[in-house]
Design a protein around this motif. Structure first.
Motif, mmCIF file in Angstrom:
data_model
loop_
_atom_site.group_PDB
_atom_site.id
_atom_site.type_symbol
_atom_site.label_atom_id
_atom_site.label_comp_id
_atom_site.label_asym_id
_atom_site.label_seq_id
_atom_site.Cartn_x
_atom_site.Cartn_y
_atom_site.Cartn_z
ATOM 1 N N ASP A 196 0.809 -1.222 0.000
ATOM 2 C CA ASP A 196 0.000 0.000 0.000
ATOM 3 C C ASP A 196 0.841 1.271 0.000
ATOM 4 N N GLY A 197 2.162 1.118 -0.113
ATOM 5 C CA GLY A 197 3.054 2.277 -0.164
ATOM 6 C C GLY A 197 3.580 2.721 1.179
ATOM 7 N N SER A 198 3.107 2.137 2.254
ATOM 8 C CA SER A 198 3.590 2.523 3.581
ATOM 9 C C SER A 198 4.938 1.883 3.862
ATOM 10 N N ARG A 199 5.673 2.484 4.751
ATOM 11 C CA ARG A 199 7.007 1.984 5.093
ATOM 12 C C ARG A 199 6.886 0.843 6.095
ATOM 13 N N VAL A 200 7.662 -0.211 5.874
ATOM 14 C CA VAL A 200 7.656 -1.363 6.766
ATOM 15 C C VAL A 200 8.770 -1.184 7.792
ATOM 16 N N ASP A 201 8.401 -1.097 9.060
ATOM 17 C CA ASP A 201 9.379 -0.924 10.128
ATOM 18 C C ASP A 201 9.364 -2.128 11.051
ATOM 19 N N GLY A 202 10.484 -2.347 11.706
ATOM 20 C CA GLY A 202 10.571 -3.430 12.667
ATOM 21 C C GLY A 202 11.173 -4.684 12.067
ATOM 22 N N PRO A 203 11.906 -5.454 12.884
ATOM 23 C CA PRO A 203 12.558 -6.667 12.387
ATOM 24 C C PRO A 203 11.559 -7.761 12.030
ATOM 25 N N GLY A 204 11.904 -8.549 11.029
ATOM 26 C CA GLY A 204 11.118 -9.724 10.680
ATOM 27 C C GLY A 204 9.954 -9.478 9.755
ATOM 28 N N ARG A 205 9.623 -8.244 9.456
ATOM 29 C CA ARG A 205 8.484 -7.940 8.598
ATOM 30 C C ARG A 205 8.958 -7.815 7.146
ATOM 31 N N GLU A 206 8.202 -8.390 6.226
ATOM 32 C CA GLU A 206 8.601 -8.422 4.819
ATOM 33 C C GLU A 206 8.027 -7.236 4.048
ATOM 34 N N GLY A 207 8.802 -6.766 3.084
ATOM 35 C CA GLY A 207 8.348 -5.695 2.194
ATOM 36 C C GLY A 207 9.260 -5.620 0.983
ATOM 37 N N GLU A 208 8.916 -4.738 0.048
ATOM 38 C CA GLU A 208 9.758 -4.549 -1.129
ATOM 39 C C GLU A 208 10.975 -3.712 -0.764
ATOM 40 N N VAL A 209 12.146 -4.152 -1.198
ATOM 41 C CA VAL A 209 13.381 -3.422 -0.927
ATOM 42 C C VAL A 209 13.435 -2.176 -1.805
ATOM 43 N N CYS A 210 13.625 -1.026 -1.162
ATOM 44 C CA CYS A 210 13.723 0.255 -1.869
ATOM 45 C C CYS A 210 15.046 0.925 -1.507
ATOM 46 N N VAL A 211 15.563 1.707 -2.447
ATOM 47 C CA VAL A 211 16.835 2.401 -2.246
ATOM 48 C C VAL A 211 16.645 3.875 -2.581
ATOM 49 N N ALA A 212 17.225 4.731 -1.759
ATOM 50 C CA ALA A 212 17.193 6.172 -2.017
ATOM 51 C C ALA A 212 18.567 6.751 -1.708
ATOM 52 N N GLY A 213 18.845 7.913 -2.264
ATOM 53 C CA GLY A 213 20.118 8.569 -2.002
ATOM 54 C C GLY A 213 20.893 8.854 -3.270
ATOM 55 N N PRO A 214 22.148 9.271 -3.132
ATOM 56 C CA PRO A 214 22.940 9.731 -4.283
ATOM 57 C C PRO A 214 23.342 8.638 -5.255
ATOM 58 N N VAL A 215 23.148 7.359 -4.908
ATOM 59 C CA VAL A 215 23.588 6.277 -5.786
ATOM 60 C C VAL A 215 22.617 5.986 -6.929
ATOM 61 N N LEU A 216 21.448 6.610 -6.937
ATOM 62 C CA LEU A 216 20.464 6.270 -7.962
ATOM 63 C C LEU A 216 20.925 6.682 -9.354
ATOM 64 N N MET A 217 20.593 5.846 -10.327
ATOM 65 C CA MET A 217 20.934 6.104 -11.724
ATOM 66 C C MET A 217 20.265 7.383 -12.220
ATOM 67 N N SER A 218 20.768 7.892 -13.320
ATOM 68 C CA SER A 218 20.067 8.996 -13.986
ATOM 69 C C SER A 218 18.749 8.510 -14.573
ATOM 70 N N GLY A 219 18.736 7.230 -14.997
ATOM 71 C CA GLY A 219 17.479 6.666 -15.490
ATOM 72 C C GLY A 219 17.699 5.603 -16.544
ATOM 73 N N TYR A 220 16.583 4.979 -16.950
ATOM 74 C CA TYR A 220 16.589 4.035 -18.064
ATOM 75 C C TYR A 220 16.517 4.800 -19.385
ATOM 76 N N LEU A 221 17.113 4.223 -20.408
ATOM 77 C CA LEU A 221 16.928 4.734 -21.759
ATOM 78 C C LEU A 221 15.689 4.061 -22.347
#
Length: 495
Positions: free
Chosen positions: A330-355
């Motif tokens: 549902d787009g909410s952040r999953v907090d706490g150990p043992g709970r499953e969710g989609e792995v997301c990454v943020a910060g300066p390492v992100l690509m410029s984008g797909y071609l």
């Protein structure tokens, strides 16, 4: 985040007094210390500029794997341009698609490649022969910014046509800095590199990060398991990185203890590894294996097991300078150990984008958050465990099944060398799991009953594969990952 780029860092650090005479880059035919590498890269960059290459140009590297190719990649960056290494034996159709998609303006090659049929579409005036470039003064582009394009690569294509991923200097700097800090990479390290130089791991983690840290890099011409004992004895690395299939194939080889004496770090990445294989590798080499996780779309690496505190089954803890978190459906952040969710990454390492296919060559930005498509959970110590893929989930009668959980049960069966579980359409249940199993040599006695018992001992009834297919080997893509899509297509075609 500093606005420094690897180009300016290399220009300044490679000629520092503490690097004089120290080995930087080698292959089986040549060795370059840091001052020689500085001269080679800056000199070639100057000749590329004299030939017409400019900042922002995209340059295809159609060169055989070697230290010379690595110098060409680094020189293209130093010239302000964006290198795009081409895979060997790519084929004319896919090569031309990549040229169109990426708007590749130049092609760097050697004289012997002039008649390569894959490059027949490249106009002569856009071909740059490494041995016939005009003489020029050395060049290092100190005007590059963090958002400028730095590296163009194509994904392995396991979920469709290979996608063009455009990386930038901000991401490359953040990734290299994070890897150095997390693994204590430094001048005393020697890396033996068997990963391809058209792959983000081979370039970002095994070429750029070590050369920033002052380590030395030895490029092997290829990976062959039976050649690895002699190669280890000759290079005597402190760090070796491979994918699970490489390690699995090396288990049948005998390594001299002296050749491994300096080895402080075995790294594994780019594909999932089972706990059973992980333990066998550690027992065979007598060293801890450090698993990591990352995506080309986030430059390279997002988590690594701390070398002295690795957890088997985990891909480690997040690198400094980037955010790795889990998100619910549902787009909410999953907090706490043992709970499953989609792995997301943020910060300066992100690509410029797909071609984008049929686009104008400009990247399609991922936004502020990259959704990996991987499922995971964190434990109480902040270690990430990958539990599956959103798109690989098998929906059996409305229940979501993780192929990875079934595979982990199957590889525990004595006599099973490898396996892959994919979904097959079913008129009643929608999908059912089917397991492709590779037996160890001489283990023909492994039968479906034993496999089913192993699954039943660990998982619920709905996880039972509907069928077992015994195969000699699992198909792999260009970087050694099991080609799950090909197996699913084989099933769909009735194979």
């Amino acid at each position: 985040m500093t606005s420094a780029t690897l180009v300016t860092a290399f220009r300044d650090r490679w000629i520092a007094a503490d690097r004089a005479g120290r080995l930087a880059l080698a292959d089986d035919t040549q060795q370059l210390d840091y001052p020689a590498l500085h001269a080679a890269v800056g000199g070639l960059a100057g000749r590329l500029r004299a030939a017409g290459v400019r900042r922002g140009d995209r340059v295809a590297l159609a060169l055989p794997r070697s230290a010379r190719m690595a110098v060409a990649l680094l020189a293209t960056m130093a010239a302000g341009a964006c290198p795009c290494p081409l895979e060997p034996r790519l084929g004319p159709e896919e090569t031309q698609r990549r040229y169109r998609l990426a708007r590749l303006g130049w092609t760097l090659l050697e004289a012997g490649q002039a008649d390569d049929p894959s490059l027949a579409h490249v106009p002569p005036e856009r071909r740059l022969d490494l041995d016939a470039l005009p003489e020029a003064a050395p060049h290092w582009d100190d005007g590059l910014g963090p958002d400028d394009a730095s590296f163009l690569l194509f994904t392995s294509g396991s979920s469709g046509k290979p996608k063009g991923v455009l990386q930038n200097h901000r991401g490359m700097w953040a990734n290299a800095s994070g890897v150095i800090a997390h693994t204590a990479l430094g001048p005393a390290d020697r890396l033996l590199v068997v990963m391809p130089l058209y792959h983000t791991n081979g370039v970002n983690n095994q070429l750029l990060a070590p050369l920033l840290a002052g380590a030395s890099v030895h490029l092997a011409a290829r990976f062959r398991a039976d050649e690895m004992p002699a190669l280890m004895a000759r290079v005597r690395p402190t760090i070796f990185t491979g994918v699970p299939t490489m390690y699995s194939r090396m288990l049948g080889e005998r390594f001299d203890a002296d050749a491994l004496a300096g080895l402080r770090l075995l790294r594994c990445g780019s594909a999932p590894i089972t706990e059973e294989l992980h333990r066998r590798i550690e027992a065979h080499f007598g060293r801890a294996l450090v698993n990591s996780y990352g995506l080309s779309e986030a430059t390279c690496t997002s988590t690594i097991n701390p070398p002295l505190r690795r957890k088997i089954g985990s891909v480690g803890t997040p690198l400094a300078g980037q955010s790795v978190f889990l998100q619910a459906a549902d787009g909410s952040r999953v907090d706490g150990p043992g709970r499953e969710g989609e792995v997301c990454v943020a910060g300066p390492v992100l690509m410029s984008g797909y071609l984008v296919e049929d686009g104008d060559g400009e990247p399609q930005s991922p936004g502020e958050v990259l959704h990996s498509g991987d499922l995971g959970r964190f434990d109480e110590d902040g270690y990430l465990f990958i539990t599956g893929r959103l798109k690989d989930v098998i929906i059996r009668g409305g229940e979501n099944l993780s192929p990875k959980l079934i595979e982990e049960a199957l590889v525990e069966v004595p006599g099973v060398a490898d396996c892959c579980v994919v979904g097959r359409a079913d008129a009643d249940l929608g999908e059912v799991p089917v397991a492709f199993v590779v037996r160890r040599p001489g283990a023909e006695a492994v039968q479906p009953a034993a496999l089913s018992a192993a699954v039943a001992a660990r998982l619920s009834r709905i996880h039972q594969p509907a069928d077992y297919r015994f195969v000699d080997a699992l198909p792999e893509n260009a970087v050694g990952k099991v080609d799950r899509k090909r197996l699913a297509q084989q099933l769909a075609a009735g194979g």
